[in-house]
Design an enzyme around this catalytic site. Structure first.
Site, PDB file in Angstrom:
ATOM      1  N   TYR A 134       0.844  -1.193   0.000  1.00 31.38           N
ATOM      2  CA  TYR A 134       0.000   0.000   0.000  1.00 31.38           C
ATOM      3  C   TYR A 134       0.882   1.247   0.000  1.00 31.38           C
ATOM      4  O   TYR A 134       1.921   1.282   0.669  1.00 31.38           O
ATOM      5  CB  TYR A 134      -0.873   0.057   1.258  1.00 31.38           C
ATOM      6  CG  TYR A 134      -1.876  -1.052   1.414  1.00 31.38           C
ATOM      7  CD1 TYR A 134      -3.220  -0.851   1.120  1.00 31.38           C
ATOM      8  CD2 TYR A 134      -1.492  -2.298   1.899  1.00 31.38           C
ATOM      9  CE1 TYR A 134      -4.161  -1.860   1.298  1.00 31.38           C
ATOM     10  CE2 TYR A 134      -2.416  -3.321   2.076  1.00 31.38           C
ATOM     11  CZ  TYR A 134      -3.745  -3.092   1.775  1.00 31.38           C
ATOM     12  OH  TYR A 134      -4.664  -4.095   1.958  1.00 31.38           O
ATOM     13  N   HIS A 185      -6.362   1.880  -1.413  1.00 33.94           N
ATOM     14  CA  HIS A 185      -6.298   0.469  -1.779  1.00 33.94           C
ATOM     15  C   HIS A 185      -4.851   0.096  -2.101  1.00 33.94           C
ATOM     16  O   HIS A 185      -4.051   0.951  -2.489  1.00 33.94           O
ATOM     17  CB  HIS A 185      -7.184   0.191  -2.997  1.00 33.94           C
ATOM     18  CG  HIS A 185      -8.650   0.373  -2.742  1.00 33.94           C
ATOM     19  ND1 HIS A 185      -9.420  -0.575  -2.109  1.00 33.94           N
ATOM     20  CD2 HIS A 185      -9.487   1.412  -3.034  1.00 33.94           C
ATOM     21  CE1 HIS A 185     -10.669  -0.147  -2.019  1.00 33.94           C
ATOM     22  NE2 HIS A 185     -10.739   1.055  -2.568  1.00 33.94           N
ATOM     23  N   LYS A 193      -4.977  -4.672  -9.003  1.00 25.43           N
ATOM     24  CA  LYS A 193      -3.617  -4.567  -8.492  1.00 25.43           C
ATOM     25  C   LYS A 193      -2.634  -4.940  -9.598  1.00 25.43           C
ATOM     26  O   LYS A 193      -2.949  -5.732 -10.483  1.00 25.43           O
ATOM     27  CB  LYS A 193      -3.405  -5.490  -7.286  1.00 25.43           C
ATOM     28  CG  LYS A 193      -4.390  -5.224  -6.163  1.00 25.43           C
ATOM     29  CD  LYS A 193      -4.126  -6.070  -4.959  1.00 25.43           C
ATOM     30  CE  LYS A 193      -5.295  -6.029  -3.995  1.00 25.43           C
ATOM     31  NZ  LYS A 193      -5.834  -4.702  -3.741  1.00 25.43           N
TER      32      LYS A 193
END
Length: 240
Positions: free
Chosen positions: A151, A159, A198
């Site tokens: 993070y 997020h 991600k």
């Protein structure tokens, strides 16, 4: 590693993060731990740390450990992962680790203990410390099929940007976990990380000839970062 494009969870959260840099929060935690001479007890591959309100707040803000719910109101308990435990002893030099007989462990004793109980510990720790030193918040990535997630700041504000997979690199090295050795595994990892927005970050840890017998060997380790993304043909076509 690219910092742009982080998905903040609310309006103004990026400004809050900028006003409270993680490096400063960790510095305050280190100072508090050093002054209060805190100890954590080993329990398997993790350690347990009892914390009063001020320390609990610093641990939560710096994202170290997982708070455990208990019936105690005055004190809080935190479970530190193996990487977090060694990081606080080795890198921050601010926490004493004791065993079940309440005897303090040296860096070498804790290093050997972790290696015996967690085969990939040297590489995982080096990857963890590499990201933490760059002020990334590093948490377990088990729920995404990764070793860690990274993070940009506190998970309450943003997020995670990366799903992190750690691989050992070097002459004659055979991967102990067999990750990403087949295209199917790579495709699965890319799809999982992509489905949760991600980027897949692979950290290649090279011991550079070191046998990893002592914690001081870490200074010979090197880390290479590689981000892997899917090529989407539709995004590369010319307009028809």
């Amino acid at each position: 590693m690219e910092l742009s494009g982080s998905r903040w969870k609310g309006k103004g959260f990026a400004d809050i993060a900028a006003e409270n840099p993680m490096s400063e929060i960790v510095r305050k935690l280190k100072y508090f731990l050093t002054q209060s001479k805190e100890t954590a007890m080993l329990s398997g591959c993790v350690s347990l740390l009892e914390a009063k309100t001020e320390l609990a707040d610093l641990l939560n803000r710096s994202c170290f450990g997982r708070q455990i719910t208990t019936s105690e109101k005055a004190n809080h308990w935190f479970q530190l992962s193996s990487e977090e435990t060694f990081y606080m002893l080795h890198d921050l030099q601010s926490l004493t680790i004791i065993n079940q007989t309440e005897s303090p462990l040296s860096e070498l004793e804790l290093w050997n203990y972790m290696k015996v109980n967690k085969e990939r510990f040297p590489e995982l720790y080096m990857a963890y410390a590499h990201l933490r030193r760059k002020n990334w918040v590093v948490r377990t990535g088990a729920q995404y099929g990764a070793d860690f997630v990274a993070y940009r700041h506190h998970p309450a504000l943003v997020h995670s940007d990366y799903a992190v997979v750690v691989l050992q690199e070097g002459d004659g090295i055979v991967q102990k976990n067999g990750r990403l050795r087949a295209w199917s595994d790579l495709q699965c990892s890319l799809r999982v990380s992509g489905s949760v927005a991600k980027t897949l970050l692979v950290l290649f840890v090279n011991r550079n000839g070191s046998d990893g017998a002592f914690p001081s060997c870490l200074q010979h380790f090197s880390v290479e970062e590689r981000t892997i993304t899917r090529w989407v043909a539709e995004q590369c076509r010319e307009d028809e």
